[in-house]
Write a protein that holds these residues in place. Structure first.
Motif, short mmCIF file in Angstrom:
data_model
loop_
_atom_site.label_atom_id
_atom_site.label_comp_id
_atom_site.label_asym_id
_atom_site.label_seq_id
_atom_site.Cartn_x
_atom_site.Cartn_y
_atom_site.Cartn_z
N ALA A 270 -30.15 5.88 0.06
CA ALA A 270 -31.41 6.62 0.03
C ALA A 270 -31.15 8.11 -0.17
O ALA A 270 -31.87 8.79 -0.93
CB ALA A 270 -32.18 6.39 1.33
N GLN A 271 -30.13 8.62 0.49
CA GLN A 271 -29.79 10.04 0.36
C GLN A 271 -29.39 10.38 -1.07
O GLN A 271 -29.86 11.37 -1.64
CB GLN A 271 -28.66 10.37 1.33
N PHE A 272 -28.53 9.54 -1.65
CA PHE A 272 -28.05 9.83 -3.00
C PHE A 272 -29.16 9.65 -4.03
O PHE A 272 -29.19 10.34 -5.05
CB PHE A 272 -26.84 8.96 -3.34
N ARG A 273 -30.07 8.72 -3.79
CA ARG A 273 -31.20 8.56 -4.70
C ARG A 273 -32.01 9.86 -4.77
O ARG A 273 -32.36 10.34 -5.85
CB ARG A 273 -32.10 7.41 -4.24
N VAL B 125 -27.92 4.80 -11.43
CA VAL B 125 -26.85 4.65 -10.43
C VAL B 125 -27.40 4.41 -9.02
O VAL B 125 -26.87 3.55 -8.29
CB VAL B 125 -25.89 5.86 -10.47
N PRO B 126 -28.45 5.10 -8.56
CA PRO B 126 -28.98 4.79 -7.23
C PRO B 126 -29.42 3.33 -7.10
O PRO B 126 -29.23 2.71 -6.04
CB PRO B 126 -30.16 5.75 -7.08
N ASP B 127 -30.02 2.76 -8.15
CA ASP B 127 -30.40 1.34 -8.11
C ASP B 127 -29.16 0.45 -8.03
O ASP B 127 -29.15 -0.56 -7.31
CB ASP B 127 -31.21 0.98 -9.35
N LEU B 128 -28.12 0.84 -8.77
CA LEU B 128 -26.86 0.09 -8.74
C LEU B 128 -26.29 0.10 -7.32
O LEU B 128 -25.88 -0.96 -6.79
CB LEU B 128 -25.88 0.73 -9.73
N LEU B 129 -26.28 1.27 -6.68
CA LEU B 129 -25.76 1.38 -5.31
C LEU B 129 -26.61 0.57 -4.33
O LEU B 129 -26.09 -0.01 -3.37
CB LEU B 129 -25.70 2.84 -4.89
N ALA B 130 -27.91 0.54 -4.56
CA ALA B 130 -28.79 -0.26 -3.70
C ALA B 130 -28.47 -1.74 -3.82
O ALA B 130 -28.47 -2.48 -2.81
CB ALA B 130 -30.25 0.01 -4.05
N ASP B 131 -28.18 -2.20 -5.03
CA ASP B 131 -27.78 -3.60 -5.22
C ASP B 131 -26.46 -3.88 -4.50
O ASP B 131 -26.30 -4.92 -3.86
CB ASP B 131 -27.64 -3.91 -6.70
N LEU B 132 -25.52 -2.95 -4.61
CA LEU B 132 -24.24 -3.12 -3.91
C LEU B 132 -24.45 -3.26 -2.41
O LEU B 132 -23.79 -4.07 -1.74
CB LEU B 132 -23.32 -1.94 -4.19
N ALA B 133 -25.33 -2.45 -1.85
CA ALA B 133 -25.55 -2.45 -0.41
C ALA B 133 -26.05 -3.79 0.11
O ALA B 133 -25.82 -4.14 1.27
CB ALA B 133 -26.54 -1.35 -0.03
#
Length: 559
Positions: A17-20, A101-109
Protein backbone atom coordinates in the motif's frame (compact mmCIF):
# COMPACT_ATOMS: atom_id res chain seq x y z
CA UNK A 1 8.77 -24.78 4.82
CA UNK A 2 8.21 -21.49 6.61
CA UNK A 3 4.69 -20.10 6.68
CA UNK A 4 3.89 -16.42 7.28
CA UNK A 5 2.08 -15.44 10.45
CA UNK A 6 -0.25 -12.46 10.76
CA UNK A 7 2.67 -10.11 11.50
CA UNK A 8 4.57 -11.15 8.36
CA UNK A 9 1.49 -10.68 6.21
CA UNK A 10 0.60 -7.34 7.74
CA UNK A 11 4.12 -5.99 7.07
CA UNK A 12 4.07 -7.06 3.43
CA UNK A 13 0.54 -5.77 2.82
CA UNK A 14 1.42 -2.43 4.39
CA UNK A 15 4.52 -2.09 2.22
CA UNK A 16 2.44 -2.76 -0.94
CA UNK A 17 0.00 0.00 0.00
CA UNK A 18 2.83 2.38 0.84
CA UNK A 19 4.66 1.77 -2.42
CA UNK A 20 1.46 2.11 -4.43
CA UNK A 21 0.97 5.60 -3.00
CA UNK A 22 4.62 6.51 -3.61
CA UNK A 23 4.46 5.33 -7.22
CA UNK A 24 1.24 7.19 -7.90
CA UNK A 25 2.80 10.39 -6.54
CA UNK A 26 5.88 9.89 -8.73
CA UNK A 27 3.80 9.32 -11.86
CA UNK A 28 1.85 12.51 -11.07
CA UNK A 29 5.07 14.47 -10.77
CA UNK A 30 4.72 15.01 -7.02
CA UNK A 31 7.99 13.12 -6.32
CA UNK A 32 11.19 13.77 -8.24
CA UNK A 33 13.35 10.99 -9.65
CA UNK A 34 15.88 11.59 -6.87
CA UNK A 35 13.15 11.33 -4.23
CA UNK A 36 11.61 8.23 -5.80
CA UNK A 37 14.86 6.35 -6.45
CA UNK A 38 15.55 5.14 -2.87
CA UNK A 39 11.89 4.20 -2.48
CA UNK A 40 11.79 2.04 -5.59
CA UNK A 41 15.19 0.48 -4.87
CA UNK A 42 14.14 -0.80 -1.46
CA UNK A 43 11.16 -2.36 -3.23
CA UNK A 44 13.36 -4.19 -5.73
CA UNK A 45 12.70 -1.91 -8.70
CA UNK A 46 15.54 -0.86 -11.01
CA UNK A 47 15.52 1.20 -14.18
CA UNK A 48 17.39 -0.88 -16.73
CA UNK A 49 18.51 -0.25 -20.30
CA UNK A 50 15.08 -0.60 -21.92
CA UNK A 51 12.52 -0.98 -19.12
CA UNK A 52 12.13 -1.30 -15.36
CA UNK A 53 13.40 -4.53 -13.80
CA UNK A 54 11.78 -5.96 -10.68
CA UNK A 55 13.72 -8.36 -8.46
CA UNK A 56 11.51 -10.57 -6.31
CA UNK A 57 12.88 -12.07 -3.10
CA UNK A 58 12.93 -15.83 -2.68
CA UNK A 59 14.25 -16.14 0.89
CA UNK A 60 16.95 -18.82 1.07
CA UNK A 61 15.73 -20.07 -2.31
CA UNK A 62 12.58 -21.89 -1.11
CA UNK A 63 9.32 -21.80 -3.09
CA UNK A 64 5.98 -23.55 -2.79
CA UNK A 65 4.04 -24.82 -5.80
CA UNK A 66 1.49 -22.07 -5.23
CA UNK A 67 4.22 -19.42 -5.23
CA UNK A 68 5.79 -20.70 -8.44
CA UNK A 69 2.38 -20.74 -10.11
CA UNK A 70 2.00 -17.09 -9.08
CA UNK A 71 5.44 -16.22 -10.46
CA UNK A 72 4.35 -17.79 -13.74
CA UNK A 73 1.08 -15.84 -13.74
CA UNK A 74 3.00 -12.62 -13.11
CA UNK A 75 5.31 -13.38 -16.04
CA UNK A 76 2.27 -13.64 -18.30
CA UNK A 77 0.28 -10.77 -16.81
CA UNK A 78 2.94 -8.13 -16.26
CA UNK A 79 5.99 -9.19 -18.29
CA UNK A 80 6.73 -10.98 -21.56
CA UNK A 81 5.96 -14.52 -20.49
CA UNK A 82 9.18 -15.47 -18.70
CA UNK A 83 11.30 -14.81 -15.60
CA UNK A 84 15.03 -14.92 -14.90
CA UNK A 85 16.32 -16.87 -11.89
CA UNK A 86 19.46 -15.21 -10.54
CA UNK A 87 22.61 -16.34 -8.74
CA UNK A 88 21.14 -14.95 -5.49
CA UNK A 89 18.20 -17.38 -5.61
CA UNK A 90 15.80 -14.58 -6.64
CA UNK A 91 13.69 -14.11 -9.76
CA UNK A 92 13.82 -11.01 -11.96
CA UNK A 93 11.27 -9.60 -14.39
CA UNK A 94 12.79 -7.48 -17.13
CA UNK A 95 9.75 -5.77 -18.71
CA UNK A 96 7.11 -4.68 -16.16
CA UNK A 97 5.47 -1.31 -16.67
CA UNK A 98 6.11 1.06 -13.79
CA UNK A 99 2.43 1.87 -13.28
CA UNK A 100 1.63 -1.84 -12.90
CA UNK A 101 4.36 -2.71 -10.38
CA UNK A 102 2.17 -1.99 -7.30
CA UNK A 103 -0.45 -4.42 -8.69
CA UNK A 104 2.31 -6.98 -9.29
CA UNK A 105 3.49 -6.60 -5.68
CA UNK A 106 -0.09 -6.95 -4.44
CA UNK A 107 -0.39 -10.25 -6.32
CA UNK A 108 2.88 -11.43 -4.78
CA UNK A 109 1.62 -10.61 -1.29
CA UNK A 110 -1.30 -13.03 -1.72
CA UNK A 111 1.21 -15.90 -1.76
CA UNK A 112 3.56 -14.57 0.94
CA UNK A 113 6.11 -13.04 -1.42
CA UNK A 114 7.57 -9.57 -1.88
CA UNK A 115 10.46 -7.57 -3.36
CA UNK A 116 11.47 -5.79 -0.15
CA UNK A 117 15.20 -5.03 0.18
CA UNK A 118 16.23 -6.90 -2.94
CA UNK A 119 18.12 -3.77 -3.96
CA UNK A 120 19.38 -0.55 -2.39
CA UNK A 121 21.99 0.02 0.32
CA UNK A 122 20.47 -2.37 2.82
CA UNK A 123 20.70 -6.02 3.86
CA UNK A 124 19.55 -8.01 0.84
CA UNK A 125 17.87 -11.41 0.54
CA UNK A 126 19.68 -14.01 2.69
CA UNK A 127 20.79 -17.03 0.66
CA UNK A 128 21.68 -20.60 1.55
CA UNK A 129 22.28 -24.14 0.34
CA UNK A 130 19.67 -25.25 -2.21
CA UNK A 131 19.61 -28.66 -0.49
CA UNK A 132 19.02 -27.23 3.00
CA UNK A 133 17.06 -29.61 5.20
CA UNK A 134 17.47 -32.59 2.84
CA UNK A 135 21.18 -32.95 2.02
CA UNK A 136 22.80 -36.19 3.14
CA UNK A 137 25.93 -34.28 4.26
CA UNK A 138 24.06 -31.65 6.27
CA UNK A 139 25.19 -30.97 9.84
CA UNK A 140 22.69 -28.23 10.74
CA UNK A 141 19.61 -27.14 8.82
CA UNK A 142 20.36 -23.49 7.95
CA UNK A 143 16.80 -22.46 7.07
CA UNK A 144 15.63 -21.43 10.58
CA UNK A 145 18.76 -19.31 10.99
CA UNK A 146 18.17 -17.71 7.58
CA UNK A 147 14.63 -16.88 8.59
CA UNK A 148 15.83 -15.32 11.83
CA UNK A 149 18.18 -13.14 9.78
CA UNK A 150 15.36 -12.25 7.37
CA UNK A 151 13.10 -11.12 10.21
CA UNK A 152 15.92 -9.25 11.98
CA UNK A 153 17.12 -7.46 8.84
CA UNK A 154 13.79 -6.52 7.24
CA UNK A 155 13.12 -2.82 7.93
CA UNK A 156 15.90 -2.77 10.54
CA UNK A 157 15.97 1.01 11.20
CA UNK A 158 19.68 1.10 12.01
CA UNK A 159 20.69 -0.64 8.80
CA UNK A 160 18.24 0.78 6.26
CA UNK A 161 20.78 3.21 4.76
CA UNK A 162 24.14 1.44 4.82
CA UNK A 163 27.23 2.72 3.01
CA UNK A 164 26.56 0.11 0.33
CA UNK A 165 24.50 -3.01 -0.43
CA UNK A 166 24.98 -5.94 1.93
CA UNK A 167 24.67 -9.68 1.35
CA UNK A 168 24.56 -12.58 3.84
CA UNK A 169 24.76 -16.33 3.22
CA UNK A 170 24.42 -19.28 5.60
CA UNK A 171 25.76 -22.82 5.19
CA UNK A 172 25.11 -25.88 7.36
CA UNK A 173 26.67 -28.72 5.37
CA UNK A 174 30.10 -30.32 5.30
CA UNK A 175 30.86 -28.54 2.04
CA UNK A 176 29.95 -24.96 1.26
CA UNK A 177 27.18 -24.78 -1.32
CA UNK A 178 26.23 -21.25 -0.24
CA UNK A 179 29.53 -19.57 -1.23
CA UNK A 180 29.75 -17.96 2.21
CA UNK A 181 33.31 -16.68 1.74
CA UNK A 182 32.37 -14.38 -1.11
CA UNK A 183 29.64 -12.61 0.84
CA UNK A 184 29.74 -9.54 3.07
CA UNK A 185 28.90 -11.93 5.90
CA UNK A 186 29.05 -15.68 5.62
CA UNK A 187 27.86 -17.91 8.46
CA UNK A 188 28.96 -21.54 8.73
CA UNK A 189 26.95 -23.69 11.13
CA UNK A 190 28.59 -26.67 12.82
CA UNK A 191 28.31 -28.77 15.97
CA UNK A 192 30.81 -29.35 18.75
CA UNK A 193 31.48 -32.66 20.49
CA UNK A 194 28.52 -32.02 22.80
CA UNK A 195 26.15 -31.54 19.85
CA UNK A 196 25.77 -27.81 20.41
CA UNK A 197 25.37 -25.61 17.34
CA UNK A 198 28.20 -23.12 16.85
CA UNK A 199 28.69 -20.36 14.29
CA UNK A 200 31.82 -19.39 12.41
CA UNK A 201 31.32 -15.91 10.96
CA UNK A 202 33.28 -14.78 7.90
CA UNK A 203 33.26 -11.08 7.04
CA UNK A 204 34.48 -9.00 4.13
CA UNK A 205 34.07 -11.35 1.21
CA UNK A 206 32.71 -10.26 -2.12
CA UNK A 207 33.25 -10.15 -5.86
CA UNK A 208 32.73 -7.13 -8.11
CA UNK A 209 35.36 -4.47 -8.70
CA UNK A 210 37.56 -5.63 -5.80
CA UNK A 211 37.14 -9.40 -5.33
CA UNK A 212 38.15 -10.60 -1.86
CA UNK A 213 37.76 -13.84 0.09
CA UNK A 214 36.04 -13.32 3.45
CA UNK A 215 38.00 -13.56 6.70
CA UNK A 216 37.09 -15.53 9.83
CA UNK A 217 36.10 -12.85 12.35
CA UNK A 218 34.02 -14.76 14.90
CA UNK A 219 34.73 -18.43 15.66
CA UNK A 220 32.61 -20.84 17.67
CA UNK A 221 29.85 -18.33 18.50
CA UNK A 222 26.88 -19.82 20.35
CA UNK A 223 23.72 -19.95 18.27
CA UNK A 224 21.82 -17.70 20.69
CA UNK A 225 24.24 -14.93 19.72
CA UNK A 226 23.61 -15.14 15.98
CA UNK A 227 21.79 -11.80 15.80
CA UNK A 228 23.71 -9.95 18.52
CA UNK A 229 26.99 -10.75 16.78
CA UNK A 230 25.61 -9.69 13.40
CA UNK A 231 24.35 -6.50 15.03
CA UNK A 232 27.87 -5.69 16.14
CA UNK A 233 29.40 -6.43 12.73
CA UNK A 234 26.81 -4.19 11.09
CA UNK A 235 27.33 -1.37 13.60
CA UNK A 236 31.07 -1.33 12.98
CA UNK A 237 30.43 -1.22 9.24
CA UNK A 238 27.74 1.45 9.54
CA UNK A 239 30.02 3.61 11.67
CA UNK A 240 33.29 3.27 9.79
CA UNK A 241 32.30 2.26 6.24
CA UNK A 242 33.03 4.91 3.63
CA UNK A 243 30.19 6.95 2.18
CA UNK A 244 32.25 9.33 0.04
CA UNK A 245 33.16 6.77 -2.63
CA UNK A 246 30.76 3.98 -3.59
CA UNK A 247 33.61 1.95 -5.08
CA UNK A 248 35.24 1.80 -1.65
CA UNK A 249 32.08 1.54 0.43
CA UNK A 250 31.66 -2.24 0.77
CA UNK A 251 32.56 -3.87 4.07
CA UNK A 252 35.33 -5.85 2.35
CA UNK A 253 37.23 -2.58 1.81
CA UNK A 254 36.79 -1.64 5.46
CA UNK A 255 38.09 -5.02 6.66
CA UNK A 256 41.05 -4.78 4.30
CA UNK A 257 41.93 -1.20 5.31
CA UNK A 258 41.55 -1.75 9.06
CA UNK A 259 43.08 -5.20 9.01
CA UNK A 260 41.38 -8.38 10.25
CA UNK A 261 42.58 -8.06 13.85
CA UNK A 262 41.53 -4.42 14.20
CA UNK A 263 38.14 -5.13 12.64
CA UNK A 264 37.61 -8.11 14.95
CA UNK A 265 38.58 -5.99 17.95
CA UNK A 266 36.06 -3.31 16.96
CA UNK A 267 33.31 -5.94 16.68
CA UNK A 268 34.23 -7.46 20.03
CA UNK A 269 34.24 -4.03 21.68
CA UNK A 270 30.71 -3.36 20.45
CA UNK A 271 29.51 -6.87 21.22
CA UNK A 272 30.43 -6.50 24.90
CA UNK A 273 27.48 -4.12 25.24
CA UNK A 274 24.90 -6.14 23.29
CA UNK A 275 25.88 -9.77 23.73
CA UNK A 276 22.94 -10.55 25.99
CA UNK A 277 20.74 -7.78 24.64
CA UNK A 278 17.25 -7.83 23.10
CA UNK A 279 18.44 -9.58 19.92
CA UNK A 280 19.58 -12.67 21.84
CA UNK A 281 17.87 -15.75 20.39
CA UNK A 282 16.33 -17.50 23.36
CA UNK A 283 16.11 -21.32 23.30
CA UNK A 284 12.31 -21.23 23.22
CA UNK A 285 12.36 -18.77 20.31
CA UNK A 286 14.80 -20.91 18.33
CA UNK A 287 12.77 -24.04 19.05
CA UNK A 288 9.62 -22.30 17.86
CA UNK A 289 11.38 -21.08 14.71
CA UNK A 290 12.61 -24.58 13.86
CA UNK A 291 9.05 -25.85 14.32
CA UNK A 292 7.86 -23.35 11.70
CA UNK A 293 9.77 -25.29 9.06
CA UNK A 294 7.22 -27.98 8.56
CA UNK A 295 8.87 -30.87 6.76
CA UNK A 296 6.67 -33.27 4.80
CA UNK A 297 5.90 -36.73 6.11
CA UNK A 298 8.19 -39.09 4.19
CA UNK A 299 8.14 -42.87 3.81
CA UNK A 300 10.33 -44.28 6.55
CA UNK A 301 10.61 -47.89 5.40
CA UNK A 302 13.12 -48.54 2.62
CA UNK A 303 11.25 -49.19 -0.65
CA UNK A 304 13.40 -51.98 -2.07
CA UNK A 305 11.01 -52.58 -4.99
CA UNK A 306 11.32 -48.95 -6.09
CA UNK A 307 15.10 -49.12 -5.76
CA UNK A 308 15.18 -52.25 -7.94
CA UNK A 309 12.95 -50.67 -10.58
CA UNK A 310 15.20 -47.62 -10.62
CA UNK A 311 18.18 -49.85 -11.38
CA UNK A 312 16.26 -51.49 -14.25
CA UNK A 313 15.35 -48.13 -15.82
CA UNK A 314 18.90 -46.90 -15.40
CA UNK A 315 20.37 -49.95 -17.16
CA UNK A 316 17.86 -49.70 -20.02
CA UNK A 317 18.16 -45.92 -20.61
CA UNK A 318 21.75 -44.57 -20.74
CA UNK A 319 20.53 -40.94 -20.89
CA UNK A 320 18.44 -41.55 -17.78
CA UNK A 321 21.47 -43.07 -16.05
CA UNK A 322 23.52 -40.00 -16.99
CA UNK A 323 20.81 -37.73 -15.58
CA UNK A 324 20.78 -39.70 -12.33
CA UNK A 325 24.55 -39.30 -12.08
CA UNK A 326 24.70 -35.54 -12.65
CA UNK A 327 21.32 -34.06 -11.68
CA UNK A 328 20.08 -36.25 -8.84
CA UNK A 329 21.48 -35.78 -5.32
CA UNK A 330 21.54 -38.05 -2.27
CA UNK A 331 18.90 -37.38 0.38
CA UNK A 332 18.73 -37.78 4.15
CA UNK A 333 15.95 -40.31 3.56
CA UNK A 334 17.18 -43.17 1.31
CA UNK A 335 13.76 -43.41 -0.38
CA UNK A 336 14.11 -39.88 -1.78
CA UNK A 337 16.37 -37.73 -3.92
CA UNK A 338 16.80 -34.02 -4.61
CA UNK A 339 16.45 -33.45 -8.35
CA UNK A 340 17.99 -30.60 -10.35
CA UNK A 341 16.02 -29.32 -13.33
CA UNK A 342 18.52 -27.65 -15.63
CA UNK A 343 17.67 -24.21 -17.02
CA UNK A 344 20.71 -24.32 -19.33
CA UNK A 345 19.76 -25.11 -22.92
CA UNK A 346 20.44 -23.76 -26.38
CA UNK A 347 18.37 -20.81 -27.50
CA UNK A 348 17.45 -19.75 -23.94
CA UNK A 349 19.42 -17.41 -21.65
CA UNK A 350 20.81 -19.28 -18.61
CA UNK A 351 18.36 -19.10 -15.73
CA UNK A 352 15.32 -18.15 -17.82
CA UNK A 353 12.06 -20.07 -17.56
CA UNK A 354 8.83 -19.38 -19.40
CA UNK A 355 5.51 -19.07 -17.65
CA UNK A 356 4.36 -22.41 -19.04
CA UNK A 357 7.57 -24.08 -17.84
CA UNK A 358 7.12 -22.61 -14.37
CA UNK A 359 3.54 -23.86 -14.26
CA UNK A 360 4.68 -27.34 -15.28
CA UNK A 361 7.50 -27.40 -12.71
CA UNK A 362 5.02 -26.28 -10.03
CA UNK A 363 2.74 -29.15 -11.08
CA UNK A 364 5.67 -31.58 -10.81
CA UNK A 365 6.42 -30.22 -7.35
CA UNK A 366 2.82 -30.92 -6.36
CA UNK A 367 2.87 -34.42 -7.82
CA UNK A 368 6.40 -35.49 -6.89
CA UNK A 369 7.99 -33.14 -4.31
CA UNK A 370 5.50 -32.30 -1.58
CA UNK A 371 4.75 -28.89 -3.15
CA UNK A 372 8.28 -27.54 -2.78
CA UNK A 373 10.89 -26.10 -5.19
CA UNK A 374 14.33 -24.61 -4.57
CA UNK A 375 16.29 -22.05 -6.59
CA UNK A 376 20.04 -22.68 -6.90
CA UNK A 377 23.02 -20.33 -7.07
CA UNK A 378 23.72 -21.89 -10.47
CA UNK A 379 20.40 -20.60 -11.85
CA UNK A 380 18.64 -23.95 -11.88
CA UNK A 381 15.64 -25.32 -9.97
CA UNK A 382 15.51 -28.25 -7.55
CA UNK A 383 12.68 -30.54 -6.46
CA UNK A 384 13.89 -31.58 -2.98
CA UNK A 385 11.58 -34.48 -2.08
CA UNK A 386 11.28 -36.84 -5.05
CA UNK A 387 10.65 -40.52 -4.24
CA UNK A 388 12.86 -42.93 -6.17
CA UNK A 389 9.74 -44.53 -7.67
CA UNK A 390 8.91 -41.21 -9.38
CA UNK A 391 12.34 -40.40 -10.80
CA UNK A 392 11.83 -42.06 -14.19
CA UNK A 393 8.41 -40.46 -14.72
CA UNK A 394 9.76 -37.06 -13.73
CA UNK A 395 12.74 -37.48 -16.05
CA UNK A 396 10.44 -38.30 -18.97
CA UNK A 397 8.40 -35.17 -18.34
CA UNK A 398 11.48 -32.97 -17.89
CA UNK A 399 13.02 -34.40 -21.05
CA UNK A 400 9.92 -33.51 -23.06
CA UNK A 401 10.36 -29.85 -22.03
CA UNK A 402 14.12 -29.72 -22.48
CA UNK A 403 14.72 -29.49 -18.72
CA UNK A 404 16.56 -32.80 -18.29
CA UNK A 405 20.03 -31.92 -19.55
CA UNK A 406 22.43 -34.07 -17.52
CA UNK A 407 24.81 -31.17 -17.11
CA UNK A 408 24.89 -30.06 -13.48
CA UNK A 409 28.50 -29.19 -12.71
CA UNK A 410 29.57 -29.71 -16.33
CA UNK A 411 30.69 -27.42 -19.13
CA UNK A 412 27.21 -26.48 -20.36
CA UNK A 413 25.88 -25.57 -16.91
CA UNK A 414 26.86 -21.97 -17.65
CA UNK A 415 26.13 -19.13 -15.23
CA UNK A 416 25.48 -15.75 -16.87
CA UNK A 417 24.03 -12.41 -15.87
CA UNK A 418 21.59 -10.61 -18.23
CA UNK A 419 24.47 -8.38 -19.36
CA UNK A 420 24.21 -5.65 -21.95
CA UNK A 421 20.98 -7.04 -23.40
CA UNK A 422 19.18 -5.60 -20.37
CA UNK A 423 21.45 -4.06 -17.73
CA UNK A 424 22.36 -0.38 -17.97
CA UNK A 425 25.57 -1.03 -16.01
CA UNK A 426 26.94 -3.67 -18.35
CA UNK A 427 30.00 -3.08 -20.53
CA UNK A 428 29.23 -6.00 -22.81
CA UNK A 429 26.63 -8.64 -23.60
CA UNK A 430 26.76 -11.91 -21.68
CA UNK A 431 23.94 -13.87 -23.28
CA UNK A 432 25.42 -14.17 -26.81
CA UNK A 433 28.63 -15.58 -25.28
CA UNK A 434 26.59 -18.09 -23.28
CA UNK A 435 24.61 -19.09 -26.38
CA UNK A 436 27.78 -19.54 -28.44
CA UNK A 437 29.28 -21.77 -25.75
CA UNK A 438 26.06 -23.76 -25.37
CA UNK A 439 26.05 -24.30 -29.12
CA UNK A 440 29.69 -25.40 -29.13
CA UNK A 441 29.32 -27.75 -26.15
CA UNK A 442 26.05 -29.45 -26.94
CA UNK A 443 26.94 -33.14 -26.68
CA UNK A 444 26.41 -35.29 -23.60
CA UNK A 445 29.45 -37.46 -24.32
CA UNK A 446 31.70 -34.41 -24.54
CA UNK A 447 30.29 -32.98 -21.29
CA UNK A 448 31.16 -36.18 -19.44
CA UNK A 449 34.57 -36.49 -21.12
CA UNK A 450 35.54 -32.98 -20.01
CA UNK A 451 34.20 -33.57 -16.51
CA UNK A 452 33.48 -31.00 -13.83
CA UNK A 453 33.93 -27.48 -15.15
CA UNK A 454 32.22 -24.22 -14.18
CA UNK A 455 31.99 -21.39 -16.73
CA UNK A 456 30.72 -18.08 -15.34
CA UNK A 457 30.02 -14.97 -17.45
CA UNK A 458 29.56 -11.37 -16.27
CA UNK A 459 28.76 -8.38 -18.44
CA UNK A 460 30.60 -5.96 -16.16
CA UNK A 461 32.88 -5.71 -13.16
CA UNK A 462 29.92 -5.94 -10.74
CA UNK A 463 30.19 -9.71 -11.27
CA UNK A 464 26.51 -10.67 -11.16
CA UNK A 465 27.58 -13.78 -13.10
CA UNK A 466 30.21 -14.55 -10.44
CA UNK A 467 32.98 -14.82 -13.03
CA UNK A 468 35.64 -14.47 -10.34
CA UNK A 469 34.72 -17.90 -8.92
CA UNK A 470 34.24 -19.69 -12.23
CA UNK A 471 36.81 -22.31 -13.16
CA UNK A 472 36.74 -20.33 -16.39
CA UNK A 473 35.50 -16.78 -15.92
CA UNK A 474 34.45 -14.45 -18.74
CA UNK A 475 34.18 -10.72 -18.03
CA UNK A 476 32.83 -8.15 -20.48
CA UNK A 477 34.97 -5.01 -20.67
CA UNK A 478 34.73 -1.72 -22.56
CA UNK A 479 37.72 -1.19 -24.82
CA UNK A 480 37.54 2.13 -26.67
CA UNK A 481 33.76 1.84 -26.93
CA UNK A 482 33.83 -1.78 -28.12
CA UNK A 483 32.84 -4.98 -26.30
CA UNK A 484 35.79 -7.20 -25.36
CA UNK A 485 36.09 -10.12 -22.98
CA UNK A 486 38.67 -10.90 -20.31
CA UNK A 487 39.33 -14.53 -19.33
CA UNK A 488 40.18 -15.74 -15.81
CA UNK A 489 41.14 -19.26 -14.71
CA UNK A 490 41.20 -21.08 -11.40
CA UNK A 491 38.34 -19.55 -9.46
CA UNK A 492 35.89 -21.53 -7.35
CA UNK A 493 33.53 -20.92 -4.43
CA UNK A 494 34.84 -23.79 -2.32
CA UNK A 495 31.86 -26.00 -3.12
CA UNK A 496 33.78 -29.26 -3.47
CA UNK A 497 35.12 -31.48 -0.64
CA UNK A 498 38.37 -30.13 0.75
CA UNK A 499 38.32 -26.93 -1.34
CA UNK A 500 38.86 -23.42 -0.03
CA UNK A 501 37.30 -20.61 -2.05
CA UNK A 502 39.67 -19.00 -4.55
CA UNK A 503 39.53 -16.15 -7.06
CA UNK A 504 40.37 -16.67 -10.72
CA UNK A 505 43.38 -14.95 -12.27
CA UNK A 506 43.41 -13.08 -15.58
CA UNK A 507 45.35 -14.99 -18.24
CA UNK A 508 46.25 -11.95 -20.37
CA UNK A 509 44.85 -9.41 -22.83
CA UNK A 510 41.13 -9.50 -23.63
CA UNK A 511 39.42 -10.95 -26.71
CA UNK A 512 36.75 -9.93 -29.20
CA UNK A 513 33.34 -11.56 -28.92
CA UNK A 514 33.89 -13.82 -31.92
CA UNK A 515 37.13 -15.12 -30.36
CA UNK A 516 35.78 -16.16 -26.97
CA UNK A 517 34.45 -19.61 -27.86
CA UNK A 518 37.69 -20.48 -29.63
CA UNK A 519 39.71 -19.35 -26.63
CA UNK A 520 37.61 -21.42 -24.23
CA UNK A 521 37.95 -24.40 -26.56
CA UNK A 522 41.75 -24.04 -26.55
CA UNK A 523 41.78 -23.83 -22.76
CA UNK A 524 39.67 -26.96 -22.44
CA UNK A 525 41.75 -28.84 -25.01
CA UNK A 526 44.91 -27.88 -23.15
CA UNK A 527 43.38 -29.20 -19.94
CA UNK A 528 42.52 -32.51 -21.63
CA UNK A 529 46.13 -32.87 -22.78
CA UNK A 530 47.51 -32.06 -19.31
CA UNK A 531 45.32 -34.11 -17.01
CA UNK A 532 46.84 -37.22 -15.43
CA UNK A 533 43.64 -39.23 -15.88
CA UNK A 534 40.03 -38.79 -16.87
CA UNK A 535 39.26 -38.31 -13.17
CA UNK A 536 41.47 -35.25 -12.69
CA UNK A 537 39.22 -32.21 -12.78
CA UNK A 538 39.90 -28.99 -14.65
CA UNK A 539 40.34 -26.97 -11.46
CA UNK A 540 42.80 -29.53 -10.09
CA UNK A 541 44.93 -29.30 -13.23
CA UNK A 542 44.96 -25.49 -13.09
CA UNK A 543 46.05 -25.60 -9.44
CA UNK A 544 48.72 -28.19 -10.23
CA UNK A 545 50.32 -26.65 -13.32
CA UNK A 546 49.40 -22.95 -12.99
CA UNK A 547 48.27 -20.58 -15.73
CA UNK A 548 51.34 -20.60 -17.99
CA UNK A 549 50.56 -23.72 -20.04
CA UNK A 550 47.11 -22.34 -20.79
CA UNK A 551 48.37 -18.84 -21.60
CA UNK A 552 51.03 -20.20 -23.94
CA UNK A 553 48.51 -22.36 -25.78
CA UNK A 554 45.93 -19.56 -26.13
CA UNK A 555 48.17 -16.69 -27.15
CA UNK A 556 50.59 -18.70 -29.28
CA UNK A 557 47.75 -19.49 -31.67
CA UNK A 558 45.79 -16.23 -31.44
CA UNK A 559 46.53 -13.33 -33.77
Amino acid sequence: MYQYDEIDQAIVDARVAQFREQTERFLKGELSEDEYRPLRLQNGLYVQRFAPMLRVAIPYGVLSSQQLHMLADIADKYDRGYGHFSTRQNIQYNWPELAHVPDLLADLATVQMHAIQTSGNCIRNTTSDQYAGVAADEVVDPRPYCELIRQWSTFHPEFAALPRKFKIAVNGALIDRAAIKVHDIGVNLRKNAQGEVLLDVYVGGGLGRTPIIGQLIGEGIAERHLLTYLDSVMRVYNQFGRRDNKYKARIKILVKELGVEAFRAAVEADWVHSKEGPSTVLPAHLKAMKARFINPTLDATLDTAAQAQLAIHSAAEPSFAAWLKRNVVAHQNPNYRAVNLSLKRRGVPPGDATASEMHQIADWATAFSHNEIRVTHEQNLVLPYVHVRDLFTLWQGAKSLGLAQANIGLVSNIIACPGGDFCSLANAKSLPIAEDLLSRYDALDEWFDIGELDINISGCINSCGHHHVGHIGVLGVDKHGEEWYQITLGGHAGNRPGQQAALGKVIGPSFKQEEVVGVVEKIINRYLSLRDSEHERFIDVVERVGLEPFKEHVYATTD
